[in-house]
Design a protein around this motif. Sequence first.
Motif, short mmCIF file in Angstrom:
data_model
loop_
_atom_site.label_atom_id
_atom_site.label_comp_id
_atom_site.label_asym_id
_atom_site.label_seq_id
_atom_site.Cartn_x
_atom_site.Cartn_y
_atom_site.Cartn_z
N ARG A 14 0.83 -1.19 0.00
CA ARG A 14 0.00 0.00 0.00
C ARG A 14 0.87 1.26 0.00
O ARG A 14 0.58 2.23 -0.69
CB ARG A 14 -0.92 -0.01 1.23
CG ARG A 14 -1.90 1.17 1.28
CD ARG A 14 -2.72 1.10 2.54
NE ARG A 14 -3.43 -0.17 2.63
CZ ARG A 14 -4.01 -0.61 3.76
NH1 ARG A 14 -3.92 0.09 4.87
NH2 ARG A 14 -4.65 -1.77 3.76
N GLU A 15 1.96 1.21 0.75
CA GLU A 15 2.87 2.37 0.82
C GLU A 15 3.52 2.61 -0.54
O GLU A 15 3.64 3.75 -0.98
CB GLU A 15 3.94 2.13 1.88
CG GLU A 15 4.88 3.31 2.06
CD GLU A 15 5.95 3.04 3.10
OE1 GLU A 15 6.85 3.88 3.25
OE2 GLU A 15 5.88 1.98 3.75
N ARG A 16 3.95 1.54 -1.20
CA ARG A 16 4.56 1.68 -2.53
C ARG A 16 3.55 2.27 -3.52
O ARG A 16 3.90 3.12 -4.34
CB ARG A 16 5.07 0.33 -3.02
CG ARG A 16 6.39 -0.10 -2.40
CD ARG A 16 7.03 -1.21 -3.19
NE ARG A 16 6.24 -2.44 -3.13
CZ ARG A 16 6.40 -3.39 -2.23
NH1 ARG A 16 7.33 -3.25 -1.29
NH2 ARG A 16 5.65 -4.47 -2.23
N TYR A 17 2.31 1.80 -3.42
CA TYR A 17 1.27 2.31 -4.32
C TYR A 17 1.04 3.80 -4.10
O TYR A 17 0.95 4.58 -5.05
CB TYR A 17 -0.02 1.53 -4.09
CG TYR A 17 -1.19 2.05 -4.88
CD1 TYR A 17 -1.33 1.75 -6.24
CD2 TYR A 17 -2.17 2.84 -4.28
CE1 TYR A 17 -2.40 2.23 -6.98
CE2 TYR A 17 -3.25 3.34 -5.01
CZ TYR A 17 -3.35 3.02 -6.35
OH TYR A 17 -4.42 3.51 -7.07
N ILE A 18 0.99 4.20 -2.82
CA ILE A 18 0.78 5.61 -2.49
C ILE A 18 1.93 6.46 -2.99
O ILE A 18 1.73 7.55 -3.55
CB ILE A 18 0.59 5.79 -0.96
CG1 ILE A 18 -0.72 5.14 -0.51
CG2 ILE A 18 0.61 7.27 -0.59
CD1 ILE A 18 -0.92 5.13 0.99
N ARG A 19 3.16 5.96 -2.84
CA ARG A 19 4.32 6.71 -3.31
C ARG A 19 4.31 6.85 -4.82
O ARG A 19 4.71 7.90 -5.36
CB ARG A 19 5.61 6.01 -2.85
CG ARG A 19 5.86 6.11 -1.35
CD ARG A 19 7.21 5.57 -0.98
NE ARG A 19 7.48 5.71 0.44
CZ ARG A 19 8.67 5.51 0.99
NH1 ARG A 19 9.70 5.16 0.24
NH2 ARG A 19 8.83 5.65 2.29
N CYS A 20 3.87 5.82 -5.50
CA CYS A 20 3.77 5.89 -6.96
C CYS A 20 2.76 6.96 -7.38
O CYS A 20 3.05 7.79 -8.24
CB CYS A 20 3.35 4.53 -7.53
SG CYS A 20 4.67 3.29 -7.55
N VAL A 21 1.60 6.93 -6.73
CA VAL A 21 0.55 7.89 -7.07
C VAL A 21 1.01 9.31 -6.79
O VAL A 21 0.85 10.22 -7.62
CB VAL A 21 -0.75 7.57 -6.31
CG1 VAL A 21 -1.77 8.69 -6.50
CG2 VAL A 21 -1.32 6.24 -6.77
#
Length: 341
Positions: A14-21
């Motif tokens: 979830r953290e990686r996804y948020i950082r990508c966004v």
Amino acid sequence: MNSHSKQINLLSNRERYIRCVLGIVLTMIFALAGYALNELPGFHYVGPLACAMFLAVLYRQLWGYPEAVRPGVEISAKQLLRGAIVLYGLKLNMDVILHQGLGLLLRDAGIVVFAILLTIGLAKRFKADASLSLLLGIGTGVCGAAAIAAVSPLLKSKDEDTAIGVGLIALVGTVFSILFTVLRPWVPLTDMQYGVWSGSSLHEIAHVALAAAPAGQNALAVALLAKLGRVFLLIPLSFILMYWMKCTGKLRPDAKVAFPWFLIGFIVTSMLGSYVFGKYIAVPSSLMNGLSQATTFMLTMAMVGMGLNVSFKALREKALLPLLVLSVTSIILAGVTFFTV
């Protein structure tokens, strides 16, 4: 795996996804700011792409690289760039360009060999770091940072050399692409000749797009075709390097050569735009215009991602002489290609 480990994994994903966004959103904000800056008097001469890149470079020098959102910034600089290039194929008129393709490819092969040999020769002359200079020669001849990233595992290059090489290519390529844009109204070349010149001499695909876009869609299409020919030559060059390293016993066992699939996408969309859309499938002009605007905006976001990689702090003692070599090579390459367009 217990429930606690699953929760940690889920949080990590979830953290990686948020950082990508967030990283993609950051490049989008810079792109919008570039469009806004382009509306000011004087800035409209260089266009929104250059304005956005300028803002990104300025941000990097003042506040550093946004490490927290690096994954998203890298997506913009790489995936969005390739996606934009694929979409740009719709603008390519194959009937006009196809007969020039073979000539451009042969020309590109000569440019790649010339740039690499010239850089190596100048590095010896100025006693610059040989390993870093070789990376810069390949980056200059082929496709900038992407080429450096592709061949550095093959050449067993140090991470420091790879990082400095990418930074130098981004810096010099940015300066030259903006200079090309500023000089365009005064150079004695047609728009098509200017496109070939840009695609034959500039470092990154994004730099080519930045310099050629003000000359019109046909010039941009020719520029991208010339540049993509150099990108395509990364494949045989990589295999040559692999063979050379194998013969010298230096090849890394895990080294791989990534095929530039976006080149195939560019050709496919070019074929569709030239021989299918409008002839066999009716496509509303509003849709084509929307795709064109979206493509330009994606390219602008990619410029931001690249601009954030330009760090003046990396230009230390080790990078000074290679920077000189890269600059001289770029000037000579621009001059040679200009007089042979």
